[in-house]
Design a protein around this motif. Structure first.
Motif, PDB file in Angstrom:
ATOM      1  N   VAL A 218       0.947  -1.344  -0.039  1.00  0.00           N
ATOM      2  CA  VAL A 218      -0.015   0.045   0.083  1.00  0.00           C
ATOM      3  C   VAL A 218       0.956   1.187  -0.090  1.00  0.00           C
ATOM      4  CG1 VAL A 218      -2.047   1.110   1.182  1.00  0.00           C
ATOM      5  CG2 VAL A 218      -1.653  -1.152   1.330  1.00  0.00           C
ATOM      6  N   HIS A 219       0.864   1.875  -1.158  1.00  0.00           N
ATOM      7  CA  HIS A 219       1.838   2.980  -1.333  1.00  0.00           C
ATOM      8  C   HIS A 219       1.232   4.541  -0.908  1.00  0.00           C
ATOM      9  CE1 HIS A 219       4.603   0.873  -4.157  1.00  0.00           C
ATOM     10  NE2 HIS A 219       3.751   0.235  -3.953  1.00  0.00           N
ATOM     11  N   LEU A 220       1.524   4.762   0.529  1.00  0.00           N
ATOM     12  CA  LEU A 220       0.766   5.912   1.295  1.00  0.00           C
ATOM     13  C   LEU A 220       1.702   6.958   0.557  1.00  0.00           C
ATOM     14  CD1 LEU A 220       0.531   4.441   4.653  1.00  0.00           C
ATOM     15  CD2 LEU A 220      -1.150   4.546   2.830  1.00  0.00           C
ATOM     16  N   SER A 221       2.921   7.039   0.260  1.00  0.00           N
ATOM     17  CA  SER A 221       3.647   8.256  -0.251  1.00  0.00           C
ATOM     18  C   SER A 221       4.980   7.632  -0.733  1.00  0.00           C
ATOM     19  CB  SER A 221       3.984   9.224   1.025  1.00  0.00           C
ATOM     20  OG  SER A 221       4.854   8.710   1.959  1.00  0.00           O
ATOM     21  N   GLU A 222       5.902   8.234  -1.223  1.00  0.00           N
ATOM     22  CA  GLU A 222       6.727   8.022  -1.813  1.00  0.00           C
ATOM     23  C   GLU A 222       7.841   7.348  -0.806  1.00  0.00           C
ATOM     24  OE1 GLU A 222       8.896  11.208  -3.801  1.00  0.00           O
ATOM     25  OE2 GLU A 222       7.563  11.310  -5.489  1.00  0.00           O
ATOM     26  N   SER A 223       7.703   7.666   0.320  1.00  0.00           N
ATOM     27  CA  SER A 223       8.683   7.167   1.540  1.00  0.00           C
ATOM     28  C   SER A 223       7.963   5.949   2.325  1.00  0.00           C
ATOM     29  CB  SER A 223       9.368   8.112   2.127  1.00  0.00           C
ATOM     30  OG  SER A 223       8.325   9.151   2.957  1.00  0.00           O
ATOM     31  N   THR A 224       6.686   6.076   2.253  1.00  0.00           N
ATOM     32  CA  THR A 224       5.806   5.165   3.034  1.00  0.00           C
ATOM     33  C   THR A 224       5.124   4.208   2.638  1.00  0.00           C
ATOM     34  OG1 THR A 224       5.579   7.181   4.815  1.00  0.00           O
ATOM     35  CG2 THR A 224       4.398   5.343   5.105  1.00  0.00           C
ATOM     36  N   VAL A 225       5.630   3.051   2.735  1.00  0.00           N
ATOM     37  CA  VAL A 225       4.786   1.748   2.105  1.00  0.00           C
ATOM     38  C   VAL A 225       4.510   0.781   3.132  1.00  0.00           C
ATOM     39  CG1 VAL A 225       5.000  -0.060   0.381  1.00  0.00           C
ATOM     40  CG2 VAL A 225       5.995   2.278  -0.209  1.00  0.00           C
ATOM     41  N   ALA A 245     -12.697   1.421   0.408  1.00  0.00           N
ATOM     42  CA  ALA A 245     -14.003   1.870   0.607  1.00  0.00           C
ATOM     43  C   ALA A 245     -14.385   2.134   2.078  1.00  0.00           C
ATOM     44  CB  ALA A 245     -14.995   0.450   0.535  1.00  0.00           C
ATOM     45  N   SER A 246     -13.271   1.644   2.986  1.00  0.00           N
ATOM     46  CA  SER A 246     -13.688   1.904   4.351  1.00  0.00           C
ATOM     47  C   SER A 246     -12.830   2.946   5.224  1.00  0.00           C
ATOM     48  CB  SER A 246     -13.408   0.661   5.095  1.00  0.00           C
ATOM     49  OG  SER A 246     -12.024   0.482   5.176  1.00  0.00           O
ATOM     50  N   GLY A 247     -11.912   3.635   4.673  1.00  0.00           N
ATOM     51  CA  GLY A 247     -11.253   4.655   5.547  1.00  0.00           C
ATOM     52  C   GLY A 247     -10.205   4.042   6.317  1.00  0.00           C
ATOM     53  N   ILE A 248      -9.723   2.867   6.095  1.00  0.00           N
ATOM     54  CA  ILE A 248      -8.747   2.269   6.717  1.00  0.00           C
ATOM     55  C   ILE A 248      -7.330   2.676   6.368  1.00  0.00           C
ATOM     56  CG2 ILE A 248      -7.522  -0.147   7.207  1.00  0.00           C
ATOM     57  CD1 ILE A 248     -10.304   0.247   8.496  1.00  0.00           C
ATOM     58  N   LEU A 249      -7.279   3.516   5.248  1.00  0.00           N
ATOM     59  CA  LEU A 249      -6.095   4.175   4.819  1.00  0.00           C
ATOM     60  C   LEU A 249      -5.631   4.969   5.999  1.00  0.00           C
ATOM     61  CD1 LEU A 249      -3.737   4.894   2.949  1.00  0.00           C
ATOM     62  CD2 LEU A 249      -5.184   6.698   2.024  1.00  0.00           C
ATOM     63  N   LYS A 250      -6.356   5.795   6.697  1.00  0.00           N
ATOM     64  CA  LYS A 250      -6.146   6.815   7.764  1.00  0.00           C
ATOM     65  C   LYS A 250      -5.595   5.841   9.173  1.00  0.00           C
ATOM     66  CE  LYS A 250      -5.964  10.714   9.862  1.00  0.00           C
ATOM     67  NZ  LYS A 250      -5.036  11.882   9.375  1.00  0.00           N
ATOM     68  N   GLU A 251      -6.193   4.736   9.279  1.00  0.00           N
ATOM     69  CA  GLU A 251      -5.767   3.839  10.277  1.00  0.00           C
ATOM     70  C   GLU A 251      -4.276   3.322   9.913  1.00  0.00           C
ATOM     71  OE1 GLU A 251      -7.407   3.868  12.903  1.00  0.00           O
ATOM     72  OE2 GLU A 251      -9.254   4.902  11.918  1.00  0.00           O
ATOM     73  N   LEU A 252      -3.837   2.872   8.752  1.00  0.00           N
ATOM     74  CA  LEU A 252      -2.701   2.302   8.481  1.00  0.00           C
ATOM     75  C   LEU A 252      -1.731   3.402   8.570  1.00  0.00           C
ATOM     76  CD1 LEU A 252      -3.618   0.153   5.327  1.00  0.00           C
ATOM     77  CD2 LEU A 252      -3.018  -0.716   7.307  1.00  0.00           C
ATOM     78  N   THR A 253      -1.994   4.627   7.933  1.00  0.00           N
ATOM     79  CA  THR A 253      -1.086   5.739   8.344  1.00  0.00           C
ATOM     80  C   THR A 253      -0.491   5.804   9.597  1.00  0.00           C
ATOM     81  OG1 THR A 253      -1.992   6.834   6.396  1.00  0.00           O
ATOM     82  CG2 THR A 253      -0.548   7.993   7.828  1.00  0.00           C
ATOM     83  N   LEU A 254      -1.655   5.607  10.493  1.00  0.00           N
ATOM     84  CA  LEU A 254      -1.398   6.181  11.937  1.00  0.00           C
ATOM     85  C   LEU A 254      -0.286   5.053  12.673  1.00  0.00           C
ATOM     86  CD1 LEU A 254      -4.932   7.769  13.091  1.00  0.00           C
ATOM     87  CD2 LEU A 254      -2.749   8.938  12.852  1.00  0.00           C
ATOM     88  N   VAL A 255      -0.339   3.875  12.075  1.00  0.00           N
ATOM     89  CA  VAL A 255       0.562   2.874  12.654  1.00  0.00           C
ATOM     90  C   VAL A 255       1.830   3.307  12.967  1.00  0.00           C
ATOM     91  CG1 VAL A 255       1.522   0.727  12.400  1.00  0.00           C
ATOM     92  CG2 VAL A 255      -0.902   0.889  12.087  1.00  0.00           C
ATOM     93  N   ASN A 256       2.502   4.015  11.917  1.00  0.00           N
ATOM     94  CA  ASN A 256       3.617   4.447  11.957  1.00  0.00           C
ATOM     95  C   ASN A 256       3.693   6.109  12.501  1.00  0.00           C
ATOM     96  OD1 ASN A 256       4.899   2.141  10.914  1.00  0.00           O
ATOM     97  ND2 ASN A 256       5.210   3.071   8.634  1.00  0.00           N
ATOM     98  N   GLY A 257       2.830   6.311  12.964  1.00  0.00           N
ATOM     99  CA  GLY A 257       2.973   7.547  13.853  1.00  0.00           C
ATOM    100  C   GLY A 257       2.881   8.699  12.819  1.00  0.00           C
ATOM    101  N   LYS A 258       2.508   8.853  11.636  1.00  0.00           N
ATOM    102  CA  LYS A 258       2.690   9.741  10.539  1.00  0.00           C
ATOM    103  C   LYS A 258       1.272  10.081  10.014  1.00  0.00           C
ATOM    104  CE  LYS A 258       7.038   7.968   8.922  1.00  0.00           C
ATOM    105  NZ  LYS A 258       7.880   7.325   7.630  1.00  0.00           N
TER     106      LYS A 258
END
Length: 259
Positions: A218-225, A245-258
């Protein structure tokens, strides 16, 4: 975060090595989080389509850039799926414009914000064959668009496609099937099976083994995968559609504190 978590019925947090399955390590190893859900995928498709279909396609005919999650997927060190803006045109088009670009056997994807994409096989004129509400059916693309825009995704999966006549044979040969007669859990798996003919797109279509692993990046940014691991292609497809579909992208991003 709380509102999104209310929609999750079960979570399994697994620490997974997230190095590139090709063996080429570009960054340090990261830890991904695997989310598993119990509700059925087709319920997400149904949210955007009513029984009395109406065409609300945008009037703009030119290409439109869509803000969406980017992915790549690997199996046995081979890239089998790629949805990266740097490698392909991810622009979407109105249904009217899309129909001028299609030919029979094409794989189509309808997209909208916070919805799992809906996939279909283009037959001709404005007709498509697709899985909707547990039934394989033929409909007008205008009628099923439901305000969504679309694109041709013939090359999204990296498998060798079947000839167009066999793609249409696969699709039309299953028209009218419903409920227990269907072995696909969502519109994408059915449409992709029609085009590529691989049994892995069917629910329970492949034997699980320790060697057979699928890695979804899941490519969240150039430096976060984030990289998630799955035992079957069908499981990977279902989870990727959940992210869309569910907004889990936000949850995934927060795992790394970003953020």
């Amino acid at each position: 975060m709380g509102n999104q978590l209310d929609r999750i019925t079960h979570l399994n947090y697994s620490e997974l090595p997230t190095g590139d399955p090709s063996g080429i390590e570009k960054d340090e190893l990261r830890v991904g989080v695997a989310y598993f859900f119990s509700d059925e995928e087709e319920e997400l498709d149904d949210r955007s389509q009513s029984d009395s279909y109406k065409d609300h396609s945008p009037s703009k005919d030119g290409p439109v850039a869509f803000n969406e999650v980017e992915y790549s997927a690997f199996c046995c060190q081979e890239c089998i799926f790629s949805k990266l803006r740097e490698n392909e045109d991810l622009n979407v088009y109105s249904v009217k414009t899309l129909l001028t670009m299609c030919k029979p056997g094409d794989l189509l994807e309808l997209v909208a914000n916070a919805q799992a994409p809906h996939w279909a096989i283009y037959e001709g004129e404005d007709q498509v064959i697709h899985l909707h509400k547990g039934e394989i059916r033929k409909d007008s693309l205008f009628e099923i668009s439901g305000g969504r825009q679309g694109r041709i995704v013939n090359n999204r999966y990296r498998y060798r496609p079947l000839p167009a006549d066999l793609v249409m044979q696969n699709a039309s040969g299953h028209l009218g099937l419903s409920s227990d007669e269907i072995c696909w859990t969502n519109s994408e798996s059915f449409a992709a099976w029609c085009r590529f003919g691989k049994r892995e797109f069917k629910a329970g279509g492949e034997a699980h083994s320790a060697e057979q692993r699928y890695f979804l990046k899941v490519h969240l940014s150039e430096s976060t995968v984030h990289t998630l691991m799955f035992r079957s292609l069908e499981d990977m497809i279902r989870e990727r559609r959940r992210v869309d579909a569910s907004g889990i992208l936000k949850e995934l991003t927060l795992v790394n504190g970003k953020e």
